[in-house]
Design a protein around this motif. Structure first.
Motif, PDB file in Angstrom:
ATOM      1  N   UNK A 154       6.790  -1.882   8.441  1.00 41.42           N
ATOM      2  CA  UNK A 154       6.518  -1.139   7.898  1.00 41.42           C
ATOM      3  C   UNK A 154       8.191  -2.047   5.902  1.00 41.42           C
ATOM      4  N   UNK A 155       7.338  -2.013   4.691  1.00 40.80           N
ATOM      5  CA  UNK A 155       8.340  -2.526   4.244  1.00 40.80           C
ATOM      6  C   UNK A 155       9.310  -2.078   4.627  1.00 40.80           C
ATOM      7  N   UNK A 156      10.473  -2.804   3.922  1.00 39.75           N
ATOM      8  CA  UNK A 156      12.106  -2.244   4.308  1.00 39.75           C
ATOM      9  C   UNK A 156      12.395  -1.814   3.873  1.00 39.75           C
ATOM     10  N   UNK A 157      13.223  -0.799   4.032  1.00 45.95           N
ATOM     11  CA  UNK A 157      13.765   0.445   3.306  1.00 45.95           C
ATOM     12  C   UNK A 157      15.306   0.052   3.186  1.00 45.95           C
ATOM     13  N   UNK A 158      15.513  -0.617   1.834  1.00 47.31           N
ATOM     14  CA  UNK A 158      16.556  -0.835   1.050  1.00 47.31           C
ATOM     15  C   UNK A 158      17.054  -0.657  -0.359  1.00 47.31           C
ATOM     16  N   UNK A 165       1.681  -1.602   3.578  1.00 47.60           N
ATOM     17  CA  UNK A 165       2.229  -0.595   2.854  1.00 47.60           C
ATOM     18  C   UNK A 165       2.799  -1.070   1.711  1.00 47.60           C
ATOM     19  N   UNK A 166       2.728  -2.005   1.762  1.00 49.30           N
ATOM     20  CA  UNK A 166       3.936  -2.536   1.235  1.00 49.30           C
ATOM     21  C   UNK A 166       4.204  -2.335  -0.973  1.00 49.30           C
ATOM     22  N   UNK A 167       5.000  -1.686  -1.732  1.00 49.94           N
ATOM     23  CA  UNK A 167       4.061  -1.224  -3.193  1.00 49.94           C
ATOM     24  C   UNK A 167       3.946  -2.667  -4.101  1.00 49.94           C
ATOM     25  N   UNK A 168       2.798  -2.534  -4.433  1.00 50.60           N
ATOM     26  CA  UNK A 168       2.756  -3.791  -5.149  1.00 50.60           C
ATOM     27  C   UNK A 168       3.533  -4.349  -6.754  1.00 50.60           C
ATOM     28  N   UNK A 169       4.104  -3.265  -6.969  1.00 48.95           N
ATOM     29  CA  UNK A 169       5.414  -3.839  -7.350  1.00 48.95           C
ATOM     30  C   UNK A 169       6.615  -5.559  -6.838  1.00 48.95           C
ATOM     31  N   UNK A 170       6.729  -3.916  -5.436  1.00 45.32           N
ATOM     32  CA  UNK A 170       7.392  -5.184  -4.212  1.00 45.32           C
ATOM     33  C   UNK A 170       7.029  -5.943  -3.946  1.00 45.32           C
ATOM     34  N   UNK A 171       5.648  -5.957  -3.966  1.00 41.96           N
ATOM     35  CA  UNK A 171       5.335  -7.824  -3.427  1.00 41.96           C
ATOM     36  C   UNK A 171       4.911  -8.650  -4.476  1.00 41.96           C
ATOM     37  N   UNK A 182       1.345   5.061  -6.075  1.00 41.40           N
ATOM     38  CA  UNK A 182       2.004   3.778  -5.174  1.00 41.40           C
ATOM     39  C   UNK A 182       0.541   2.903  -4.489  1.00 41.40           C
ATOM     40  N   UNK A 183       0.573   2.087  -5.675  1.00 41.27           N
ATOM     41  CA  UNK A 183      -0.634   0.756  -5.294  1.00 41.27           C
ATOM     42  C   UNK A 183       0.422  -0.231  -3.635  1.00 41.27           C
ATOM     43  N   UNK A 184      -0.557   0.262  -2.117  1.00 44.55           N
ATOM     44  CA  UNK A 184      -0.304  -0.852  -1.729  1.00 44.55           C
ATOM     45  C   UNK A 184      -0.713  -2.078  -0.893  1.00 44.55           C
ATOM     46  N   UNK A 185       0.066  -2.598  -0.790  1.00 45.97           N
ATOM     47  CA  UNK A 185      -0.037  -4.444  -0.281  1.00 45.97           C
ATOM     48  C   UNK A 185      -0.071  -4.276   0.836  1.00 45.97           C
ATOM     49  N   UNK A 186      -0.859  -5.601   1.661  1.00 48.92           N
ATOM     50  CA  UNK A 186      -0.662  -5.863   2.651  1.00 48.92           C
ATOM     51  C   UNK A 186       0.074  -8.137   2.968  1.00 48.92           C
ATOM     52  N   UNK A 187       1.910  -7.864   3.078  1.00 49.54           N
ATOM     53  CA  UNK A 187       2.296  -9.416   3.059  1.00 49.54           C
ATOM     54  C   UNK A 187       2.174  -9.725   4.068  1.00 49.54           C
TER      55      UNK A 187
END
Length: 325
Positions: free
Chosen positions: A76-80, A107-113, A304-309
């Motif tokens: 999962x995307x790190x929680x920070x 499940x990484x948010x698009x803006x975070x990715x 919440x747009x999710x992406x795979x990184x």
């Protein structure tokens, strides 16, 4: 970084970090982490380091012939805390390089990715991203239902209230309601036409219903309510208010023979629990046409747009390997 088996008591530490974020997704919900069977819970582990939380798992595949496009753990995307996401992702990448594990983050948010270094990380090409985007709403919209765009919703709720006046009650779930909720879920499932995949989905959702009801009795930030008409449970809804201030609706089921049941559940639950939330997250539509139409009818303010990184080159290598098979 040391990963250990995740346990329910980790919720407290997760919430402490979540409170420092602007996270709007559902991935770190206690129900998401312990209920939905996409996760293989025997392989789910968590690591806390540098004030961050890292979770990894193997997917539980719904069909025997289905194949994952990951060759190992999914992270999962790190929680920070806000502003530290890229630093946490770099820490995860360094861990994968040392351990030899594949870096595969879902499940990484698009803006975070998109905030990650594009020379190091790339977003996987997935045509079905829209199906798993979680719907966000302004709490005041779902509570007040103001304006022409909500005219039909207001009419449905008025019809329900006027039809069942002095017969209906919307109240907090108690243990004595368990059998009534399960019976409503059984009746709801019988109205659906499930193929092999959805049969499995139905069984998993039944398990999640039981767990959500249990959590509503255990946690102050987790809720369950029932709608009764003449003493019979005709609807129920469960959700939670996350430490980052987002109200998540997990389950919403109603008997459609009671006209207006769904808009009534949605509005009453939001008014009771989410008036102080930043957003209400009513989760994804999974590409189901009817569900998408229903969620869009409440006029979301965002997603919440999710992406795979993955690491740069990983997707190209995978495509090349597939072409040689």
């Amino acid at each position: 970084m040391q990963f250990v088996k995740i346990k329910e008591s980790d919720k407290t530490r997760i919430d402490e970090i979540l409170a420092k974020t602007d996270y709007t997704g559902s991935d770190y919900s206690v129900l998401y982490l312990s209920g939905w069977d996409f996760f293989d819970f025997d392989t789910m582990t968590i690591a806390f380091e540098n004030g961050y939380a890292f979770i990894r798992f193997n997917p539980h595949l719904m069909k025997e012939d289905e194949e994952s496009d990951s060759h190992g753990y999914i992270f999962l995307p790190p929680l920070a805390p806000k502003g530290e996401f890229t630093k946490a992702v770099d820490m995860l990448r360094e861990y994968c390089e040392r351990s030899g594990e594949e870096f595969y983050m879902s499940s990484c948010r698009r803006e975070d990715a998109e905030s990650l270094d594009p020379t190091v990380y790339e977003i996987a090409d997935k045509p079905d991203y829209r199906n798993y985007a979680e719907y966000l709403y302004n709490p005041s919209d779902l509570i007040e239902l103001k304006g022409k765009k909500y005219h039909a919703k207001r009419n449905f709720i008025s019809r329900f209230i006027n039809t069942y006046r002095e017969k209906y009650v919307f109240r907090t779930y108690t243990e004595k309601d368990f059998d009534g909720v399960c019976e409503l879920f059984r009746e709801w499932a019988e109205t659906k036409s499930f193929d092999e995949y959805h049969d499995d989905s139905e069984r998993q959702e039944k398990k999640v219903v039981k767990l959500a009801l249990e959590y509503s009795l255990k946690y102050d930030d987790f809720f369950a309510d029932v709608m009764e008409v003449d003493g019979k449970i005709v609807g129920f809804e469960t959700g939670e208010l996350t430490a980052s201030g987002v109200g998540i609706v997990h389950l919403e089921k109603g008997d459609v023979d009671y006209d207006g049941i769904y808009p009534s559940l949605c509005q009453m639950f939001a008014a009771k629990h989410f008036s102080g939330a930043r957003f209400i997250n009513r989760q994804e539509d999974m590409g189901l046409e009817g569900l998408r139409k229903s969620k869009e009818s409440y006029h979301p303010c965002g997603f919440v747009e999710k992406r795979i990184v993955r690491l740069v080159g990983a997707n190209a290598r995978e495509r090349a390997e597939a072409e040689t098979k």
